[in-house]
Design a protein around this motif. Structure first.
Motif, PDB file in Angstrom:
ATOM      1  N   GLN A 133       1.048  -1.349   0.163  1.00  0.00           N
ATOM      2  CA  GLN A 133      -0.207  -0.028  -0.140  1.00  0.00           C
ATOM      3  C   GLN A 133       0.807   1.248   0.012  1.00  0.00           C
ATOM      4  O   GLN A 133       1.962   1.311   0.866  1.00  0.00           O
ATOM      5  N   GLU A 157      -4.032  -1.001  -8.153  1.00  0.00           N
ATOM      6  CA  GLU A 157      -5.447  -0.529  -7.421  1.00  0.00           C
ATOM      7  C   GLU A 157      -5.355   0.725  -7.103  1.00  0.00           C
ATOM      8  O   GLU A 157      -4.850   0.950  -5.985  1.00  0.00           O
ATOM      9  N   GLN A 158      -5.799   1.675  -7.964  1.00  0.00           N
ATOM     10  CA  GLN A 158      -5.894   3.378  -7.665  1.00  0.00           C
ATOM     11  C   GLN A 158      -7.008   3.596  -6.456  1.00  0.00           C
ATOM     12  O   GLN A 158      -8.085   2.971  -6.875  1.00  0.00           O
ATOM     13  N   GLU A 159      -6.821   4.264  -5.682  1.00  0.00           N
ATOM     14  CA  GLU A 159      -7.883   4.541  -4.539  1.00  0.00           C
ATOM     15  C   GLU A 159      -8.236   6.259  -4.593  1.00  0.00           C
ATOM     16  O   GLU A 159      -9.420   6.627  -4.636  1.00  0.00           O
ATOM     17  N   TYR A 168      -2.605   3.935  -3.536  1.00  0.00           N
ATOM     18  CA  TYR A 168      -2.896   2.907  -4.365  1.00  0.00           C
ATOM     19  C   TYR A 168      -2.365   1.619  -3.619  1.00  0.00           C
ATOM     20  O   TYR A 168      -1.466   1.769  -2.725  1.00  0.00           O
TER      21      TYR A 168
END
Length: 177
Positions: A133, A157-159, A168
């Motif tokens: 992360q 996985e972009q947040e 991400y």
């Protein structure tokens, strides 16, 4: 920005400098009879050592070197680092993770605004799969991070992706053995 290769002497010099500063800080707290603060510092420094060994044991030696020497290359960013290592066997992800983190920082570093505190938080988790992360808080010029180059090993996985906060995850596609 080209990453500077540090010599072993430079790394050892910085390590010894930090070590002495930490000892002086503990001694100062003891001299002022602030025993709880001294104990907390000892716990903090012990945790940092434990995290170093955890990441090595997981098989992420090059990633660990990059994290441990981060402040030598990137003094505008404060690195916060956490681990939760429950499984080993992440060796095949080591170079790709290190390279990805390096590309990310090299891309955004020239865009940082120097008057703002910049904090990069990296958390390495290994349960069934490796997950890294990454979160950067601060202020920079307009920027979009979209590098997804992992050749099928991991997915990104972009947040969050704004002018003051990027978050991400890098997630391995296969279980750790």
């Amino acid at each position: 920005m080209e990453s500077k290769q540090n010599t072993i002497n430079e790394v050892l010099r910085q390590t010894m400098h930090d070590y002495l500063n930490n000892l002086h800080l503990i001694q100062m707290n003891l001299d002022m009879e602030r025993y709880d603060e001294a104990k907390n510092l000892i716990r903090t420094y012990s945790l940092k050592c434990t995290q170093f060994f955890d990441v090595n044991n997981a098989g992420l030696l090059h990633t660990n070197e990059w994290l441990q020497t981060f402040s030598l290359a990137y003094n505008k960013i404060t690195l916060e680092f956490e681990t939760s290592i429950q499984q080993v066997g992440a060796e095949k992800y080591d170079e790709p993770v290190k390279d990805y983190l390096e590309r990310f920082v090299q891309t955004i570093y020239p865009l940082l605004k120097g008057y703002q505190e910049q904090i990069l938080k990296v958390c390495i988790l290994t349960a069934e799969v490796l997950e890294v992360q990454v979160e950067l808080k601060g202020e920079w010029s307009s920027y979009t991070w979209v590098d997804g180059m992992f050749n099928g090993l991991m997915e990104v996985e972009q947040e969050i992706n704004t002018n003051s906060h990027i978050k991400y995850k890098l997630i391995a596609r296969e279980r750790l053995e």
